[in-house]
Design a protein around this motif. Structure first.
Motif, PDB file in Angstrom:
ATOM      1  N   GLN A   1       0.872  -1.173   0.000  1.00 15.39           N
ATOM      2  CA  GLN A   1       0.000   0.000   0.000  1.00 15.39           C
ATOM      3  C   GLN A   1       0.907   1.221   0.000  1.00 15.39           C
ATOM      4  OE1 GLN A   1      -3.324   0.069  -0.129  1.00 15.39           O
ATOM      5  NE2 GLN A   1      -3.702   2.245   0.194  1.00 15.39           N
ATOM      6  N   LEU A   2       1.036   1.860  -1.154  1.00 13.99           N
ATOM      7  CA  LEU A   2       1.938   2.991  -1.297  1.00 13.99           C
ATOM      8  C   LEU A   2       1.242   4.270  -0.841  1.00 13.99           C
ATOM      9  CD1 LEU A   2       3.660   2.329  -4.745  1.00 13.99           C
ATOM     10  CD2 LEU A   2       4.451   1.711  -2.462  1.00 13.99           C
ATOM     11  N   ALA A   3       1.988   5.076  -0.090  1.00 17.46           N
ATOM     12  CA  ALA A   3       1.492   6.388   0.299  1.00 17.46           C
ATOM     13  C   ALA A   3       1.791   7.384  -0.811  1.00 17.46           C
ATOM     14  CB  ALA A   3       2.131   6.825   1.616  1.00 17.46           C
ATOM     15  N   ALA A   4       1.214   8.562  -0.715  1.00 18.13           N
ATOM     16  CA  ALA A   4       1.428   9.595  -1.722  1.00 18.13           C
ATOM     17  C   ALA A   4       2.906   9.963  -1.772  1.00 18.13           C
ATOM     18  CB  ALA A   4       0.585  10.826  -1.402  1.00 18.13           C
ATOM     19  N   GLY A   5       3.494   9.906  -2.982  1.00 19.22           N
ATOM     20  CA  GLY A   5       4.899  10.236  -3.159  1.00 19.22           C
ATOM     21  C   GLY A   5       5.800   9.029  -3.235  1.00 19.22           C
ATOM     22  N   GLU A   6       5.396   7.877  -2.709  1.00 16.49           N
ATOM     23  CA  GLU A   6       6.215   6.678  -2.786  1.00 16.49           C
ATOM     24  C   GLU A   6       6.164   6.088  -4.198  1.00 16.49           C
ATOM     25  OE1 GLU A   6       6.007   5.129   1.844  1.00 16.49           O
ATOM     26  OE2 GLU A   6       4.886   4.068   0.289  1.00 16.49           O
ATOM     27  N   ALA A   7       7.233   5.369  -4.563  1.00 18.06           N
ATOM     28  CA  ALA A   7       7.341   4.886  -5.940  1.00 18.06           C
ATOM     29  C   ALA A   7       7.901   3.472  -5.942  1.00 18.06           C
ATOM     30  CB  ALA A   7       8.233   5.812  -6.765  1.00 18.06           C
ATOM     31  N   TRP A   8       7.722   2.818  -7.121  1.00 19.92           N
ATOM     32  CA  TRP A   8       8.249   1.469  -7.347  1.00 19.92           C
ATOM     33  C   TRP A   8       8.917   1.436  -8.701  1.00 19.92           C
ATOM     34  CZ3 TRP A   8       6.617  -2.362 -10.995  1.00 19.92           C
ATOM     35  CH2 TRP A   8       7.246  -3.602 -10.830  1.00 19.92           C
ATOM     36  N   ARG A   9      10.186   1.011  -8.742  1.00 16.97           N
ATOM     37  CA  ARG A   9      10.920   0.882  -9.998  1.00 16.97           C
ATOM     38  C   ARG A   9      10.708  -0.523 -10.560  1.00 16.97           C
ATOM     39  NH1 ARG A   9      15.464   3.558  -7.311  1.00 16.97           N
ATOM     40  NH2 ARG A   9      15.601   5.724  -8.003  1.00 16.97           N
ATOM     41  N   ALA A  10      10.287  -0.599 -11.806  1.00 12.79           N
ATOM     42  CA  ALA A  10      10.021  -1.889 -12.435  1.00 12.79           C
ATOM     43  C   ALA A  10      11.302  -2.436 -13.035  1.00 12.79           C
ATOM     44  CB  ALA A  10       8.955  -1.733 -13.514  1.00 12.79           C
ATOM     45  N   PRO A  11      11.609  -3.704 -12.817  1.00 15.54           N
ATOM     46  CA  PRO A  11      12.802  -4.292 -13.437  1.00 15.54           C
ATOM     47  C   PRO A  11      12.590  -4.500 -14.934  1.00 15.54           C
ATOM     48  CG  PRO A  11      11.577  -5.954 -12.236  1.00 15.54           C
ATOM     49  CD  PRO A  11      10.896  -4.652 -11.947  1.00 15.54           C
ATOM     50  N   ALA A  12      13.663  -4.433 -15.679  1.00 10.43           N
ATOM     51  CA  ALA A  12      13.585  -4.631 -17.132  1.00 10.43           C
ATOM     52  C   ALA A  12      13.645  -6.116 -17.464  1.00 10.43           C
ATOM     53  CB  ALA A  12      14.724  -3.887 -17.822  1.00 10.43           C
ATOM     54  N   GLY A  13      12.940  -6.495 -18.531  1.00  8.47           N
ATOM     55  CA  GLY A  13      12.981  -7.872 -18.992  1.00  8.47           C
ATOM     56  C   GLY A  13      12.241  -8.851 -18.123  1.00  8.47           C
ATOM     57  N   VAL A  14      11.240  -8.421 -17.379  1.00  3.09           N
ATOM     58  CA  VAL A  14      10.463  -9.300 -16.508  1.00  3.09           C
ATOM     59  C   VAL A  14       9.023  -9.326 -17.006  1.00  3.09           C
ATOM     60  CG1 VAL A  14       9.614  -9.679 -14.166  1.00  3.09           C
ATOM     61  CG2 VAL A  14      11.943  -8.858 -14.534  1.00  3.09           C
ATOM     62  N   ALA A  15       8.468 -10.517 -17.196  1.00  2.00           N
ATOM     63  CA  ALA A  15       7.076 -10.668 -17.618  1.00  2.00           C
ATOM     64  C   ALA A  15       6.192 -10.678 -16.382  1.00  2.00           C
ATOM     65  CB  ALA A  15       6.903 -11.946 -18.422  1.00  2.00           C
ATOM     66  N   ALA A  16       5.471  -9.603 -16.182  1.00  2.00           N
ATOM     67  CA  ALA A  16       4.617  -9.478 -15.006  1.00  2.00           C
ATOM     68  C   ALA A  16       3.412  -8.629 -15.358  1.00  2.00           C
ATOM     69  CB  ALA A  16       5.394  -8.858 -13.839  1.00  2.00           C
TER      70      ALA A  16
END
Length: 334
Positions: free
Chosen positions: A249-264
């Motif tokens: 559960q991300l709060a306002a301003g938090e982020a997630w970097r997606a890895p490259a080359g991953v099928a999701a």
């Protein structure tokens, strides 16, 4: 077999039980491994002929067990008939309470005296720290402290409010005369040509990624896609086989970097709550609750190739314009 409690003494009860069983002292001595004279001493209540109290209790238990009687009842009756003189008598239970009641007024009085002493000491310390008001050490009040104008000066005058100081501004960029025309091929004096060139070459300005909280996921050098929460929302990333790669559960301003080359697959509670950043530039919001991660990575890779091609084209155009300007200057010199 009669009970031990039916006889007048423990020895008499053991003797009657032995006679009814038809067994002799010698037979019982062999069964219990207790000497015959000790068994006879138990039947005759001859305590002086028995060894120590511990052994005598054990003999009574063994004798009663060999005759089929209650061993524990035999031990308890032996202890009652031959009390242990080595154990001192203890005072009744209520005696200690009576002693406490007798001395309770004294104890209460001592506690009250100690409490009053502590309170009095604290009051004395506080009173001793209070100092009486003393006259000021200033013998004469300076004239400048008094109300009115300061001698020799015109006094304070309140006028109109002054304007705020001007904000600091960025100095005007200095442009070397003739250099811009040689590099870009556009005359700075030609306003229309300069505006057209600026509009055609300048890409639209987009918002860059600005971390405003914790960043989860892949490292910055291994990711081209970043999802940042515009407001609080749930983010779940599932792999192709159903395993959960990330859930929070991300709060306002938090982020997630997606890895490259991953099928999701990206699963969010509210698509409008998450902004997509591709290669550090804002790419809009998520379009749906479920979004393939490969789609975002493909968009990021395409934009990266497009940007690289555009930069290469601009560099080539600048080189061509510079070469053209150099040729023109050389021809004019000839």
């Amino acid at each position: 077999m009669p009970s031990i409690t039916d006889a007048a003494t423990l020895g008499e009860g053991l003797r009657k039980a032995r006679e009814l069983s038809g067994r002799s002292l010698a037979e019982l001595a062999a069964d219990t491994r207790v000497h015959e004279r000790y068994l006879r001493a138990l039947e005759e209540n001859n305590i002086s002929a028995l060894p120590s109290r511990v052994f005598a209790i054990g003999y009574a238990r063994a004798y009663a067990g060999a005759l089929g009687l209650d061993e524990q009842l035999a031990v308890e009756r032996y202890k009652r008939e031959t009390p242990d003189g080595s154990v001192p008598l203890q005072a009744p239970t209520g005696v200690a309470f009576e002693e406490v009641r007798r001395y309770s007024p004294r104890i209460v009085g001592v506690i009250v005296i100690l409490a009053l002493a502590v309170i009095g000491w604290n009051v004395f310390q506080r009173v001793s720290l209070i100092r009486a008001p003393q006259p000021s050490d200033i013998a004469e009040v300076p004239e400048s402290w008094s109300l009115g104008d300061v001698p020799g000066q015109g006094g304070l005058r309140v006028g109109a409010p002054q304007p705020a100081p001007a904000d600091q501004t960025t100095p005007v960029l200095y442009i070397t005369p003739g250099l811009e025309a040689q590099l870009t091929g556009v005359d700075p004096a030609d306003t229309a040509a300069l505006a057209a060139a600026t509009t055609a070459s300048a890409p639209p300005v987009q918002a860059a990624f600005n971390p405003r909280g914790a960043i989860y996921g892949a490292p910055a050098n291994a990711s081209q896609v970043v999802l940042q929460a515009r407001k609080a929302g749930a983010l779940v990333v599932r792999l192709a086989d159903g395993r959960v790669l990330f859930a929070r559960q991300l709060a306002a301003g938090e982020a997630w970097r997606a890895p490259a080359g991953v099928a999701a697959t990206i699963d969010v509670s509210d698509p409008t709550a998450f902004d997509v950043y591709l290669n550090g530039e804002h790419g809009g919001a998520l379009t749906g609750v479920l979004t393939p991660l490969s789609q975002l990575n493909s968009r990021a890779a395409g934009l990266a190739r497009q940007t690289a091609a555009q930069v290469q084209a601009e560099a080539l155009a600048a080189q061509t314009a510079a070469a053209r300007a150099a040729a023109t200057t050389q021809a004019a010199a000839l």
